[in-house]
Design a protein around this motif. Structure first.
Motif, mmCIF file in Angstrom:
data_model
loop_
_atom_site.group_PDB
_atom_site.id
_atom_site.type_symbol
_atom_site.label_atom_id
_atom_site.label_comp_id
_atom_site.label_asym_id
_atom_site.label_seq_id
_atom_site.Cartn_x
_atom_site.Cartn_y
_atom_site.Cartn_z
ATOM 1 N N LYS A 137 0.952 4.105 -2.777
ATOM 2 C CA LYS A 137 0.772 5.503 -2.442
ATOM 3 C C LYS A 137 1.951 6.358 -2.910
ATOM 4 N N ASP A 138 3.170 5.798 -2.806
ATOM 5 C CA ASP A 138 4.331 6.536 -3.319
ATOM 6 C C ASP A 138 4.227 6.759 -4.817
ATOM 7 N N GLU A 174 1.498 6.839 -6.541
ATOM 8 C CA GLU A 174 0.424 7.805 -6.762
ATOM 9 C C GLU A 174 0.906 9.230 -6.467
ATOM 10 N N CYS A 175 1.699 9.350 -5.394
ATOM 11 C CA CYS A 175 2.257 10.662 -5.063
ATOM 12 C C CYS A 175 3.186 11.168 -6.162
ATOM 13 N N GLU A 189 0.821 -1.204 0.000
ATOM 14 C CA GLU A 189 0.000 0.000 0.000
ATOM 15 C C GLU A 189 0.861 1.263 0.000
ATOM 16 N N LEU A 190 1.953 1.203 0.781
ATOM 17 C CA LEU A 190 2.846 2.352 0.808
ATOM 18 C C LEU A 190 3.499 2.584 -0.549
#
Length: 383
Positions: free
Chosen positions: A93-94, A96-97, A89-90
Motif C-alpha cells: 500500500k505504501d 501504491e501510495c 500489505e502495508l
C-alpha cells in the motif's frame, strides 16, 4: 458357612480386622460373600483413588502446561504470520501510495504547463487580433484617403485630359485660344496654400497635347529612350529594375533626391515611391520637429535635407510619422519635381491617361527636364 473369625485380607483397612463380627446363617454362603467382596473392592478403589489422585492432578497439570505452551506457540506463530502479511500489505500500500503521489504530481505539473500554455496562447491570439485590428483600421483609413485623393485626381483628369468639344473647348488643351500673355509655358507647380495636409504630389496631371516649350524650340525623339518607353508602356509597372525606369532613376530621380543628409534623403525617396510623403506650408502655430524647433512662417531655419541656413516656408512629413522636417524652397522644388513624375507614371499605369505614345513620351521628357532643372538649382520663386 463362616466358622470362627473372618480372615483379614491384605490391603483392607486394619480396623476391619480388629472388630469381632458374629455371623448368622440366614442364607446360602455365596449370598453372604458377594456383598463383602464388593465392599472390599470399593475400599480398594477408594484407596487407589486416594493414592492416584495427586499423581493424576500432577499429570493433568503437566498436560495443561504442555497444551498451553503449544497453544501459545501456535498463537505466536499465527500472530507472526498475520503480522508478516500485514507488513507486506502495508508495504504494498505504501508503494501504491508513492506511485499515486508521483502520478498526481506529474498530472499537476502537466496541468500547470497546459494552463500556462493556454494562457500564453490566449494572450498571443488577443495580441495578434489587436494588431490585426489596428492594421485593418489603419489600412481602412489609408484606403479612404486614397479614394478621396483618386476621386480628386480623376476629376482633374476629366477636366484636363479628356478631349474638349467644339462647343466648349478646353483652353488648357488648346493654347492658341489663350491670350498672348497667357500662352507661354506654365512654370512651377501648384500647391494648396492652407495649412491642411496634402499627400505629395497634389499638382494636377499635365494636360495631354499641351505645348511645353515655344514652337520655335526644336524637338527630336531619341529612338533608344522612345523604344524603352514603348516597352514599358506595353506593360506599365513601378518596378525600378525595368530598363525605362532604371534609366530615369539613374539619370534623374537619384541625382534630384541626392541631398547632403543621406539618411534622410533615402527616407524621402522611399516615401515618394510609396506615395506617403506630405508637404505642408509652415503654419503660425508651433509644430513638433525632429531636427530643429518649430518657428513662425518666414523665419530663418536650417534645411533638414541640405543642412544649409535657408528660409524654410514648408515642411515635410514621412508616412504616418508625427515628426516634421523643415525644407528650403530649392529642396521643395526638387522633391515636387520627382513627385510630379511619379504621379504621371502612376496615371499611365492605372489607365487614366488616354493619349498616344508620342505625347505621353514628351510629357515624361518634360517632367524629366523639370527634375534636371531642379537638381541644377532652378526653381520658381514664390510671392
Amino acid at each position: 458357612m463362616w466358622s470362627g473369625s473372618p480372615q483379614t485380607d491384605e490391603g483392607l483397612p486394619p480396623t476391619l480386622a480388629a472388630v469381632p463380627v458374629s455371623w448368622k446363617s440366614v442364607g446360602p454362603c455365596k449370598g453372604h460373600r458377594e456383598p463383602l467382596g464388593a465392599l472390599v473392592e470399593a475400599s480398594a478403589g477408594e484407596k487407589a483413588q486416594a493414592e492416584e489422585g495427586p499423581a493424576a492432578s500432577r499429570l493433568d497439570m503437566s498436560r495443561l502446561r504442555s497444551s498451553s505452551m503449544e497453544i501459545r506457540e501456535k498463537g505466536s506463530e499465527f500472530l507472526k504470520e498475520e503480522l508478516h502479511k500485514a507488513q507486506k500489505e502495508l508495504k504494498l500500500k505504501d508503494e501504491e501510495c508513492e506511485r499515486l503521489v508521483k502520478v498526481r504530481e506529474q498530472l499537476e505539473q502537466e496541468l500547470e504547463e497546459l494552463t500556462a500554455s493556454l494562457f500564453e496562447e490566449a494572450h498571443k491570439m488577443v495580441r495578434e487580433a489587436n494588431m490585426k485590428q489596428a492594421a485593418s483600421e489603419k489600412q481602412l483609413k489609408e484606403a479612404w484617403g486614397k479614394i478621396d485623393m483618386l476621386q480628386a485626381e480623376v476629376t482633374a483628369l476629366k477636366t484636363l485630359v479628356i478631349t474638349s468639344t467644339p462647343a466648349s473647348p478646353n483652353r488648357e488643351l488648346h493654347p492658341q485660344l489663350l491670350s498672348p500673355t497667357k500662352a507661354g509655358p506654365r512654370k512651377g507647380h501648384s500647391r494648396h496654400k492652407s495649412t491642411s495636409n496634402a499627400l505629395c504630389p497634389v499638382a494636377a496631371c499635365p494636360p495631354a497635347g499641351r505645348t511645353l516649350t515655344p514652337d520655335k524650340e526644336g524637338k527630336e525623339v531619341d529612338t533608344t529612350l522612345f523604344t524603352e518607353f514603348q516597352t514599358w508602356r506595353a506593360s506599365p509597372t513601378l518596378d525600378k529594375t525595368c530598363p525605362f525606369l532604371e534609366r530615369v532613376y539613374r539619370e534623374d530621380v537619384g541625382p534630384c533626391l541626392d541631398f547632403t543628409m543621406q539618411e534622410l534623403s533615402a527616407l524621402v525617396q522611399s516615401a515618394v515611391e510609396d506615395n506617403t510623403l506630405t508637404i505642408e506650408p509652415v503654419a503660425s502655430q508651433t509644430l513638433p520637429t525632429l531636427k530643429v524647433a518649430s518657428v513662425e512662417r518666414g523665419s530663418t531655419n536650417t534645411c533638414a535635407l541640405s543642412g544649409l541656413a535657408r528660409t524654410c516656408r514648408h515642411l515635410i512629413r514621412l508616412g504616418d510619422s508625427e515628426s516634421h522636417y523643415y525644407i528650403s524652397p530649392s529642396s521643395r522644388a526638387r522633391i515636387t519635381a520627382v513627385c510630379n513624375f511619379f504621379t504621371y507614371i502612376r496615371y499611365i499605369q492605372q489607365g487614366l491617361v488616354r493619349q498616344d505614345a508620342e505625347p505621353m513620351f514628351w510629357e515624361i521628357m518634360r517632367l524629366r527636364k523639370e527634375m534636371s532643372l531642379a537638381k541644377l538649382g532652378f526653381f520658381p520663386q514664390e510671392p
